[in-house]
Design a protein around this motif. Structure first.
Motif, PDB file in Angstrom:
ATOM      1  N   UNK A 179      -4.995  -2.747  -1.345  1.00 36.62           N
ATOM      2  CA  UNK A 179      -5.513  -3.879  -1.717  1.00 36.62           C
ATOM      3  C   UNK A 179      -6.609  -3.483  -0.694  1.00 36.62           C
ATOM      4  N   UNK A 180      -6.822  -2.631  -0.209  1.00 34.70           N
ATOM      5  CA  UNK A 180      -8.287  -3.110   1.045  1.00 34.70           C
ATOM      6  C   UNK A 180      -7.916  -1.721   1.674  1.00 34.70           C
ATOM      7  N   UNK A 181      -9.494  -2.016   2.876  1.00 32.97           N
ATOM      8  CA  UNK A 181      -9.443  -0.960   3.944  1.00 32.97           C
ATOM      9  C   UNK A 181      -8.811  -1.357   5.132  1.00 32.97           C
ATOM     10  N   UNK A 182      -8.150  -2.114   4.996  1.00 35.12           N
ATOM     11  CA  UNK A 182      -7.638  -2.353   6.396  1.00 35.12           C
ATOM     12  C   UNK A 182      -6.194  -1.869   6.259  1.00 35.12           C
ATOM     13  N   UNK A 183      -5.517  -2.043   5.257  1.00 35.09           N
ATOM     14  CA  UNK A 183      -3.860  -1.679   4.575  1.00 35.09           C
ATOM     15  C   UNK A 183      -4.344  -0.003   4.706  1.00 35.09           C
ATOM     16  N   UNK A 184      -5.605   0.352   3.838  1.00 41.93           N
ATOM     17  CA  UNK A 184      -5.552   1.761   4.255  1.00 41.93           C
ATOM     18  C   UNK A 184      -5.480   2.064   5.255  1.00 41.93           C
ATOM     19  N   UNK A 189      -2.541   4.781   9.975  1.00 42.28           N
ATOM     20  CA  UNK A 189      -1.910   5.207  11.636  1.00 42.28           C
ATOM     21  C   UNK A 189      -0.740   4.459  11.505  1.00 42.28           C
ATOM     22  N   UNK A 190       0.508   3.498  10.648  1.00 42.90           N
ATOM     23  CA  UNK A 190       1.217   2.449  11.136  1.00 42.90           C
ATOM     24  C   UNK A 190       2.291   2.961   9.752  1.00 42.90           C
ATOM     25  N   UNK A 191       1.979   4.537   9.022  1.00 48.33           N
ATOM     26  CA  UNK A 191       2.911   4.556   8.506  1.00 48.33           C
ATOM     27  C   UNK A 191       3.512   3.846   7.648  1.00 48.33           C
ATOM     28  N   UNK A 192       2.798   2.613   7.153  1.00 47.97           N
ATOM     29  CA  UNK A 192       2.993   1.649   6.207  1.00 47.97           C
ATOM     30  C   UNK A 192       3.092   2.011   4.254  1.00 47.97           C
ATOM     31  N   UNK A 193       4.272   1.864   3.648  1.00 45.69           N
ATOM     32  CA  UNK A 193       4.269   2.840   2.767  1.00 45.69           C
ATOM     33  C   UNK A 193       3.630   1.247   1.727  1.00 45.69           C
ATOM     34  N   UNK A 194       3.279   1.898   0.404  1.00 44.40           N
ATOM     35  CA  UNK A 194       3.213   0.482  -0.589  1.00 44.40           C
ATOM     36  C   UNK A 194       4.342   1.196  -1.567  1.00 44.40           C
ATOM     37  N   UNK A 195       4.857   0.347  -2.159  1.00 45.45           N
ATOM     38  CA  UNK A 195       5.731   0.017  -3.972  1.00 45.45           C
ATOM     39  C   UNK A 195       5.324   1.755  -4.341  1.00 45.45           C
ATOM     40  N   UNK A 196       4.050   2.429  -4.503  1.00 41.02           N
ATOM     41  CA  UNK A 196       3.585   3.230  -5.739  1.00 41.02           C
ATOM     42  C   UNK A 196       4.117   4.420  -4.822  1.00 41.02           C
TER      43      UNK A 196
END
Length: 311
Positions: A237-242, A247-254
């Motif tokens: 949803x934006x730059x910070x999420x990317x 760098x943190x290994x987060x994942x979106x449902x997609x």
């Protein structure tokens, strides 16, 4: 300077005023004709841009001699005017590229294809950037793009991506930035070395260019990730999420859905892959040895043109 080995006491003098009107029109017509051939290389003969450029250069030398005989132009000493080192380098690297293309199947490139694959879009793009940067610095940017563009398209088809442009731009843009790292990365570099330096080694050129090439590569990657964030970071949803995804290994449902689909396909094909896989082929090992020798010869200071032709 290096070119003094070929030019001796030669000093360039502008002789454009010594051409007759016929000579000027003839030279202009040949120049623009071959520019048209270069822009549309498949119109006439499928010899490619290198062949067209070589034909244009030879045509110009022959026409200059004919104009001299007919009295429509001044004398032309081609060996003193033409800087030979970029031509030697291009010839050698073209031969090396053909070798790599011919040995592509069952060789090292099969391993590189598998190493570029990844279920995460931005990681796949980053791997393409890294491969393109290293490859264009070692061989030549045009060669890397020609060889690996099919690999990138194949990966896009395999993952059924909606937009293949981010991955193709990852290849093309980093081939340009990576080619600035070494004097063999593109013809402009060897021309600069030939004209501007008394003596500079391959490793010294590389050390001088590490910082600017690294900075350019980081900026290029950041711009691609931001502009194509919708494709490379699906569901973000934006730059910070990317930023958090990288760098943190987060994942979106997609992204999680893409990874699950990727691993499911791999499990389904695992039996076939195990049957077909025979480890590193003989061609792979030969290519690794030859490429290593190729780079070592550059690093120890051997002439890059002779090394390329010998390779």
């Amino acid at each position: 300077r290096r070119r003094h080995r070929f030019l001796g006491e030669y000093v360039h003098v502008d002789v454009s005023g010594e051409f007759s009107l016929f000579g000027k029109l003839t030279i202009t017509a040949i120049y623009f004709a071959f520019w048209v051939f270069l822009m549309f290389p498949n119109w006439f003969l499928p010899i490619g841009r290198p062949g067209i450029a070589l034909g244009g250069g030879l045509s110009m030398v022959v026409v200059r001699y004919v104009l001299l005989i007919l009295g429509h132009g001044p004398s032309f000493d081609a060996p003193k005017v033409i800087i030979l080192e970029p031509l030697f380098l291009l010839f050698g690297l073209m031969l090396t590229t053909i070798y790599l293309e011919k040995m592509e199947r069952g060789g090292l490139f099969d391993k590189l294809r598998d190493s570029l694959d990844d279920p995460v879009n931005w990681k796949r793009s980053a791997k393409i950037m890294l491969m393109s940067t290293i490859g264009s610095a070692a061989v030549m940017n045009d060669s890397v793009v020609l060889i690996f563009s099919g690999v990138v398209v194949d990966l896009c088809v395999r993952h059924k991506v909606a937009n293949s442009l981010p991955y193709l731009l990852s290849l093309a843009t980093t081939a340009n930035t990576g080619s600035a790292l070494t004097m063999t990365g593109n013809p402009q570099n060897i021309l600069i070395v030939s004209l501007a330096y008394d003596d500079i080694s391959w490793t010294e050129f590389l050390m001088n260019m590490v910082i600017p090439v690294t900075a350019a590569s980081i900026i290029n990657a950041a711009m691609l990730f931001l502009y194509y964030s919708g494709e490379l970071f699906p569901g973000s949803s934006g730059f910070f999420e990317c930023f958090g995804i990288i760098f943190n290994g987060n994942r979106t449902p997609e992204m999680l859905a893409q990874e699950h689909a990727y691993h499911a396909r791999n499990v389904a094909k695992q039996t076939d892959v195990e049957e077909q896989s025979g480890g590193w082929s003989v061609w792979s090992k030969i290519q690794i040895v030859l490429i290593t020798i190729f780079l070592v010869c550059f690093a120890v200071g051997l002439d890059v043109c002779v090394t390329s032709i010998c390779a």
